[in-house]
Design a protein around this motif. Structure first.
Motif, PDB file in Angstrom:
ATOM      1  N   LEU A 126       0.860  -1.191   0.000  1.00  0.00           N
ATOM      2  CA  LEU A 126       0.000   0.000   0.000  1.00  0.00           C
ATOM      3  C   LEU A 126       0.890   1.232   0.000  1.00  0.00           C
ATOM      4  N   THR A 127       0.570   2.172  -0.898  1.00  0.00           N
ATOM      5  CA  THR A 127       1.345   3.422  -0.932  1.00  0.00           C
ATOM      6  C   THR A 127       0.411   4.571  -0.626  1.00  0.00           C
ATOM      7  N   TYR A 128       0.917   5.501   0.146  1.00  0.00           N
ATOM      8  CA  TYR A 128       0.122   6.664   0.523  1.00  0.00           C
ATOM      9  C   TYR A 128       0.972   7.915   0.306  1.00  0.00           C
ATOM     10  N   PRO A 129       0.759   8.584  -0.817  1.00  0.00           N
ATOM     11  CA  PRO A 129       1.576   9.757  -1.107  1.00  0.00           C
ATOM     12  C   PRO A 129       0.964  11.001  -0.450  1.00  0.00           C
ATOM     13  N   THR A 130       1.647  11.532   0.530  1.00  0.00           N
ATOM     14  CA  THR A 130       1.176  12.792   1.119  1.00  0.00           C
ATOM     15  C   THR A 130       1.656  13.978   0.276  1.00  0.00           C
ATOM     16  N   HIS A 131       2.639  13.710  -0.544  1.00  0.00           N
ATOM     17  CA  HIS A 131       3.084  14.714  -1.508  1.00  0.00           C
ATOM     18  C   HIS A 131       3.555  13.957  -2.752  1.00  0.00           C
ATOM     19  N   PRO A 132       3.594  14.620  -3.905  1.00  0.00           N
ATOM     20  CA  PRO A 132       3.949  13.903  -5.132  1.00  0.00           C
ATOM     21  C   PRO A 132       5.354  13.315  -5.055  1.00  0.00           C
ATOM     22  N   VAL A 133       5.517  12.145  -5.669  1.00  0.00           N
ATOM     23  CA  VAL A 133       6.833  11.495  -5.732  1.00  0.00           C
ATOM     24  C   VAL A 133       7.640  12.139  -6.851  1.00  0.00           C
ATOM     25  N   ARG A 134       8.843  12.568  -6.555  1.00  0.00           N
ATOM     26  CA  ARG A 134       9.701  13.138  -7.595  1.00  0.00           C
ATOM     27  C   ARG A 134      10.644  12.081  -8.126  1.00  0.00           C
ATOM     28  N   THR A 135      10.755  11.991  -9.426  1.00  0.00           N
ATOM     29  CA  THR A 135      11.654  10.996  -9.999  1.00  0.00           C
ATOM     30  C   THR A 135      13.087  11.492  -9.885  1.00  0.00           C
ATOM     31  N   GLU A 136      13.836  10.897  -8.980  1.00  0.00           N
ATOM     32  CA  GLU A 136      15.221  11.311  -8.788  1.00  0.00           C
ATOM     33  C   GLU A 136      16.215  10.233  -9.216  1.00  0.00           C
ATOM     34  N   GLY A 137      15.722   9.030  -9.463  1.00  0.00           N
ATOM     35  CA  GLY A 137      16.611   7.994  -9.986  1.00  0.00           C
ATOM     36  C   GLY A 137      17.039   8.379 -11.392  1.00  0.00           C
ATOM     37  N   ARG A 138      18.294   8.124 -11.737  1.00  0.00           N
ATOM     38  CA  ARG A 138      18.826   8.629 -13.012  1.00  0.00           C
ATOM     39  C   ARG A 138      18.378   7.828 -14.230  1.00  0.00           C
ATOM     40  N   GLY A 139      18.300   6.493 -14.062  1.00  0.00           N
ATOM     41  CA  GLY A 139      17.967   5.676 -15.223  1.00  0.00           C
ATOM     42  C   GLY A 139      16.725   4.842 -14.949  1.00  0.00           C
ATOM     43  N   THR A 140      16.597   3.779 -15.731  1.00  0.00           N
ATOM     44  CA  THR A 140      15.442   2.892 -15.583  1.00  0.00           C
ATOM     45  C   THR A 140      15.849   1.661 -14.785  1.00  0.00           C
ATOM     46  N   ILE A 141      14.966   1.260 -13.878  1.00  0.00           N
ATOM     47  CA  ILE A 141      15.150  -0.014 -13.175  1.00  0.00           C
ATOM     48  C   ILE A 141      14.272  -1.039 -13.868  1.00  0.00           C
ATOM     49  N   LEU A 142      14.880  -2.150 -14.318  1.00  0.00           N
ATOM     50  CA  LEU A 142      14.114  -3.173 -15.015  1.00  0.00           C
ATOM     51  C   LEU A 142      13.911  -4.364 -14.073  1.00  0.00           C
ATOM     52  N   VAL A 143      12.633  -4.734 -13.885  1.00  0.00           N
ATOM     53  CA  VAL A 143      12.307  -5.869 -13.011  1.00  0.00           C
ATOM     54  C   VAL A 143      11.899  -7.042 -13.891  1.00  0.00           C
ATOM     55  N   ILE A 144      12.621  -8.151 -13.759  1.00  0.00           N
ATOM     56  CA  ILE A 144      12.440  -9.320 -14.626  1.00  0.00           C
ATOM     57  C   ILE A 144      11.997 -10.512 -13.776  1.00  0.00           C
ATOM     58  N   THR A 145      11.084 -11.348 -14.306  1.00  0.00           N
ATOM     59  CA  THR A 145      10.770 -12.596 -13.594  1.00  0.00           C
ATOM     60  C   THR A 145      10.983 -13.784 -14.511  1.00  0.00           C
ATOM     61  N   ALA A 146      11.261 -14.923 -13.850  1.00  0.00           N
ATOM     62  CA  ALA A 146      11.393 -16.176 -14.588  1.00  0.00           C
ATOM     63  C   ALA A 146      10.014 -16.713 -14.975  1.00  0.00           C
ATOM     64  N   GLY A 147       9.059 -16.668 -14.042  1.00  0.00           N
ATOM     65  CA  GLY A 147       7.739 -17.222 -14.328  1.00  0.00           C
ATOM     66  C   GLY A 147       6.635 -16.261 -13.951  1.00  0.00           C
ATOM     67  N   THR A 148       5.409 -16.662 -14.189  1.00  0.00           N
ATOM     68  CA  THR A 148       4.285 -15.795 -13.844  1.00  0.00           C
ATOM     69  C   THR A 148       4.012 -15.830 -12.339  1.00  0.00           C
ATOM     70  N   THR A 149       4.313 -16.944 -11.692  1.00  0.00           N
ATOM     71  CA  THR A 149       4.073 -17.011 -10.250  1.00  0.00           C
ATOM     72  C   THR A 149       5.070 -16.188  -9.444  1.00  0.00           C
ATOM     73  N   ASP A 150       6.123 -15.723 -10.090  1.00  0.00           N
ATOM     74  CA  ASP A 150       7.074 -14.849  -9.396  1.00  0.00           C
ATOM     75  C   ASP A 150       6.615 -13.386  -9.411  1.00  0.00           C
ATOM     76  N   ILE A 151       5.548 -13.089 -10.120  1.00  0.00           N
ATOM     77  CA  ILE A 151       5.153 -11.691 -10.332  1.00  0.00           C
ATOM     78  C   ILE A 151       4.818 -10.938  -9.034  1.00  0.00           C
ATOM     79  N   PRO A 152       4.113 -11.545  -8.068  1.00  0.00           N
ATOM     80  CA  PRO A 152       3.821 -10.751  -6.854  1.00  0.00           C
ATOM     81  C   PRO A 152       5.071 -10.183  -6.192  1.00  0.00           C
ATOM     82  N   VAL A 153       6.123 -10.983  -6.105  1.00  0.00           N
ATOM     83  CA  VAL A 153       7.363 -10.482  -5.508  1.00  0.00           C
ATOM     84  C   VAL A 153       7.956  -9.372  -6.382  1.00  0.00           C
TER      85      VAL A 153
END
Lengths: 249, 249, 249, 249, 249, 249, 249, 249
Positions: free
Chosen positions: E107-134
């Motif tokens: 659960l996320t609760y933004p009390t103020h807008p999130v500013r994008t400060e990360g410089r690049g893209t983070i890529l999240v990869i899974t081996a299977g579909t059952t790994d998706i929740p993590v």
């Protein structure tokens, strides 16, 4: 000493120098060891005709020799397990009538002849040839504790006919010790074939996932055959001792 | 009964109906329990002012109630651990003066007031908030065994200043109980800061490789700080008991 | 340097070149290490009369000697654990008044006499004779930390009378260290007999499923007796240290 | 060659000697490696300025020398890990400009100067002095991969002030490598103090239940501090490599 | 109070009532916590623009709501992990602008807008579909910490072409999170394909000898590819947090 | 011999020297091995053209030589596994036509030429170069059991293109043996690429959490690719034997 | 689409609108998946006559139904494993020609008739009756993949004659699947009796130290019989699939 | 039937209708079970007076009832283990003379009276009260197998006098079953006190590091007392069966 103290108490009662109540109070506060309790253990092996056992690992030959001398003076038969060849030579020099089995690393020193008091035959079985040293530890122990012992080696389950062709010998035994490493399956098969208690001994024979005998141990604990109980990995001595207790029943 | 038997023996000696030698032999063969040995245990908790302890898990409320009645008749204070809320309600119905802590699942039943006999303060510390139930089991136990107990919660090592800012309280304690799950690092830090014995309690708090507390336990056993000893996972009671013994030294 | 900076700040206050408020702000932002915090630790062992401890394993004799020289110049007593005989000889050559125990691999170097500050006796018990080296590590440590230490060896549970006959010595101790390998049952029996804290030390004595002391460790963690806490396998030093902290309470 | 084959196909199309359909079918069946795919890898280390890495364990000095000769001909810098002193001497004889660190068992052979391309400083921290060889493997790796590296040794959690007094250096680092054995608690404390990624390296330092580094590993995986990731036990090289990738971000 | 004490010291210096040397001595013995040290931590997340994180497991919705109210008053963004659907509903009732992902239980609760400060893209990869929740836990965390996040799911090694056909996306990422259960092989393949840091997340997906993620964890720790570090089983949050620290470098 | 005994019985029946009932009784009591049952095994390897296999570990060269002499007299081909170089020299002295591979520790002694009876090619693949000794054990075994064997070494998953560029060879094989240590990922990738049975062999290559091959083993058992079955750690022989059985199908 | 792109390239070459060099460059930069590579996998099951397999665990019936619709449109046979009864009912409602085995939790949906392409018979054997669900998973899988399958249940080693009396059926099989829990000994006995490949499947049947199938798994990996390979605990599907690959050889 | 077939063969030989060679061939191919071998097992329990045993876990009440009917028709006594209360009610409805023990989950159905054939008394001992269900399983089994059984409960080692005060009963037993959870120390103490075989049964009683009985199991396998053998965790039935075999010796 304790005896003397007790004797003194009783003499005082007898002579009237101490009242019965006083003496009762003193007797109750006597630590029980003063009653010679500890000596019961002292005589146990003599009474039973069992040898005294020394665990050779982690003792110097000097230490072993001095223990042996003390036991010899009490005319005890002596069994030393896990004794390496070098220490054994030192012991044999001092006690030339010792017998040493380099394979099982067991040394026996009979100060008096062993009497066969076990009622039937103990049969020691191995799955493979590399299990034999552990089996020999069991066999020598059982023999020295006064049992007729037979052996049946290299009858593992991958060639099941080898075992089945010896079924008569299995059925003739009163107690069976089954020694196996690797997958430890032999006690299950033996336990299914006969109606006698089977002591299963896992050995550290194997590699990789044999985990130094853990696999064989676990297999034996989970035997689908009833009438199988298990001792520690490579504990041939323990199996021989347990079988001896059974064979006197 | 045993006393009577002893008395009889002595009377026979006194009257000359039995020789001293005969009586000696009989005395030596008397099982020591006949000397009232077993009763020492019987009086232990009374002497020490400790409560009797009942492990609530795996007992029905009926069983618990009947044990409590027996102990109450001996005027024993009673501590029940691992008692779920449902059984606790049944006990509280029968013994309304009980106190039950749902968080720690401990029920205490004082049949007489608890006297503070521990010399100093026992400080119970946790790494996180989820460790608190185990800490409370320790705290309630120690209090009910007659100690002043203080608590310091949620001072885990990831925010080390939280712990350091309470250094004075750490130093004021005579015995410390440190409760932590996950990586179990807190006892090492505490043990490095103070010169008092630390009892480390691993908890089953965590997930994945926390392995239900094994990771915390292993970390505590390998603490690079001296003066740390460990009890079983989630064993708040054991820590509270051990701390009580120490605090009476 | 930090001292100089602090001094500078104070001089400015004194001379009026800095206001109190400014200086307060600067002091608050000073990293605490600038206040000489680290030195507190430096004096800990001196204050307590404890020796400095060096873990001998994995250090060369050269490294050990240079540490010893530095500590000697501060008049610290020195305790070196897990020091093999070869390194010990090198150390003894340089510091002839060292005492070295080859059995426990502990070397002690008293730069000043050890004062007995522990209040009672610490009793070190072993189950078997092969547990003695670990017990000796505990005993030497406790003695060198200023305690009266007694030992009671080879009273394992398979001959329970051996232990029971020494009950008086058990009861006379203020803190007990119980050292056992194999099935690690002795601390449970001892913990059930007396009302003093018991420090249980599992040893790596055994074979097969003793798993280098894990079995003994697990048994001790699961002791059905209260008042038992556990240290790492073969950690005689840790037990001796913990007992010393307790014995000063 | 593959290029030639492709060229040949296209020429046939162009000249009309092959139909488009035929050529399509052939193109689809072309193994992708024929498209030069495999070569990407070939140039990876050159492009990045990274050295080629050889795992020294389990290779003879002969094998190592022949690999080195091949790499040298491509003007590659070479890093050899887990190289024992004996093999190192053989390598140094053949390549006298090699540098060998006996402590970390790393040999570096720069065929061209290492350019510092990492943006900030990598700080390598250890809990104890026995963790230093693993830390050095990380430090040498990171340096040879073009980073500024600093070290901070022997700041374990049992004397937490040692770490805290170096807080400025912690905060000045861009990436941190934290090396610890025994209870492995240091990464949690470091991770709680700073907002930079921490690479935790468990070491096999310890005895008994340290289980050759497993306890430290588990503790690190369960760190209550966020921003900690873990590599294999004693894997200083892996930590140094990972930190180098991070420091180029 | 501490401030007052400090102020008093300075006043004494200023007025000459205390010498500089005396004051220095007193300052050195001041416990550091009196210097307001603990407050540094207090401001950490605000400074960094990171949200405050609450571990939802083992907290009641009441407890969670009261923590949220306190944090909201400080204008903190809030991230709650491992929050089950029932508690989430209670939270959403009180804070209707919350977003809840039932799959990842975040659960996320933004009390103020999130500013994008990360410089690049983070890529999240899974081996299977059952790994998706993590994986989603990682993705939501990283996004809420101010990063561009992309996902690439179900590209496990048994159909290696699925991964290879996305090679461009792999190369475009600055940091990669690779999530896999079962044999956990995907991070090795990804780590071999690209030159960016890979955070490997083992999941508890599988059965039998997957041992709830231990197999995947062990495989990842033993990756033959360099540039891979590992977090706890199912610890998507930890991976997202670590990746965020890296992406700010 | 048994046959002769049976023949004798039947002759007696035929000639009337024995009644049918008598003969029936004798037949029923005949141990079944007397019916030639046991011989089936005896002839198995001859019939199949398989060699006799001796496990060299734990046997003296004397024992091995005497077994070899017996087998030679039956014109059996002989395969000895896990034979160290020293024993191999002794064997080669006695049987100069033996071939010994020091890398795989396999000795082969062909008393008659090996006939290629396997239908297709067995391809043996390794992830790294340190896995080669186990692979060689598999290859030599399969070859000596009458198969065409090819090898493809050092194509681990961290450089996936190395494997993919050999796809044609993978597809040409009838049975594949995939040998890998560390994270053991290679069989999953191979199993996903081809439609032939894959025998996965974990090796003890690695350190730390590779746990002597357990990690690789677990990964292989949890392969997300279908069509993979696993043998014991380092069991190249078992894989070669299994592949040979498959290749005769 | 890719084909079209390729076709376009070739047409340009043919017509002279693109030079050969230009086209070569474009071909080399084409991601290999554009060459239709990924489709090879796409057609694999069709070519082989194998069904598509869905792992039912952890998927909703909605997800399963949508996958099934897509596969049905491609005329694929579908096999769903680990599908609980409730989801199965939902699937059967939508696809009434499905067959569901509640015992093995396998659902099969033949969109076209299964052709028997396996050459011989696959024999599935169990040690006990509780192993049957796993055996059925194997049997249904193998049958649906086009094999003749026979079963032989409850012939565990504690009653070895039950197995021996079925020796003819053992010998008639081309591939054997042996399913056993507890001590997992059956594959060793079967492997010793016949010369065909044996796939051993450990099951989670048992209690205590059966450890959910680990004991059986370990026993099977350590089989003293050659020609045995192992799959994951309870992995009937994997065994059925592997056997199918073998039976097509 | 087999006998008839054999008889037929012999008659043909006698009458000359079959040659000796033909008959020999037929005899050799006779499956051995045709020789009545399999029947031995069939009659085993009847001969011995043992009941037939059904493992209740994982069987439906329907399955159990149909097995019972079959066995009843053969006048077999029936013992069902691990039968939950619900199934037991169904069985008792059909067979009202059954006795069911809810504590031990054992159901006994005597179709004929049990004859006491065991020679002495089997004594079943527990360490705690929570071990009693397992002990009862052993006791009921042994009684139903024809033995006199006595029980001695709650005599664990933490109150050693409880055991010692019952020494006479220990010495009066012919075989002892010792049941204990937690640290599993009781069999060692009992084994040291008496000279009869001890069957040790670990139970899953405990928490944390008791690991569901593994700790107790390991302790028992490492017993320092000789004459102890071990069965699986919670395997009361196995102990009762083993003791029955011993008591018939």
């Amino acid at each position: 000493m304790n005896i003397k103290r007790l004797e003194g108490l009783l003499k005082k009662v007898k002579s009237g120098r101490a009242s019965i109540d006083e003496t009762l109070a003193q007797l109750k506060s006597l630590p029980f060891e003063d009653l010679g309790y500890a000596r019961i253990d002292h005589h146990r092996s003599l009474r039973k005709g069992f040898p005294e056992v020394i665990w050779g690992e982690g003792k110097t030959s000097g230490q072993i020799l001095s223990i042996m001398k003390e036991l010899k003076s009490k005319d005890q038969n002596i069994l030393i397990t896990r004794l390496d060849a070098k220490k054994a030579r030192a012991v044999q020099k001092a006690f030339p009538t010792c017998r040493y089995s380099p394979q099982s690393k067991v040394l026996t020193y009979p100060t008096h002849p062993v009497r066969t008091e076990g009622r039937g035959t103990i049969l020691v079985i191995t799955a493979g040839t590399t299990d034999i040293p552990v089996a020999e530890e069991a066999a020598v122990t059982a023999e020295f504790m006064g049992n007729r012992v037979e052996t049946l080696y290299d009858v593992g389950v991958a060639g099941i006919h080898r075992l089945l062709s010896e079924r008569k010998r299995l059925e003739a035994a009163r107690v069976l010790i089954v020694v196996a490493g690797m997958e430890g399956a032999l006690p299950s098969v033996v336990g299914g074939l006969i109606d006698r208690p089977v002591i299963a001994v896992p050995t550290s024979v194997g590699y990789g996932t044999s985990f130094g005998g853990i696999t064989a141990l676990l297999a034996m604990l989970n035997s689908c055959a009833s009438g199988v109980a298990v001792v520690n990995i490579d504990n041939g001595f323990g199996a021989g001792y347990m079988a001896s207790l059974m064979n006197r029943l």
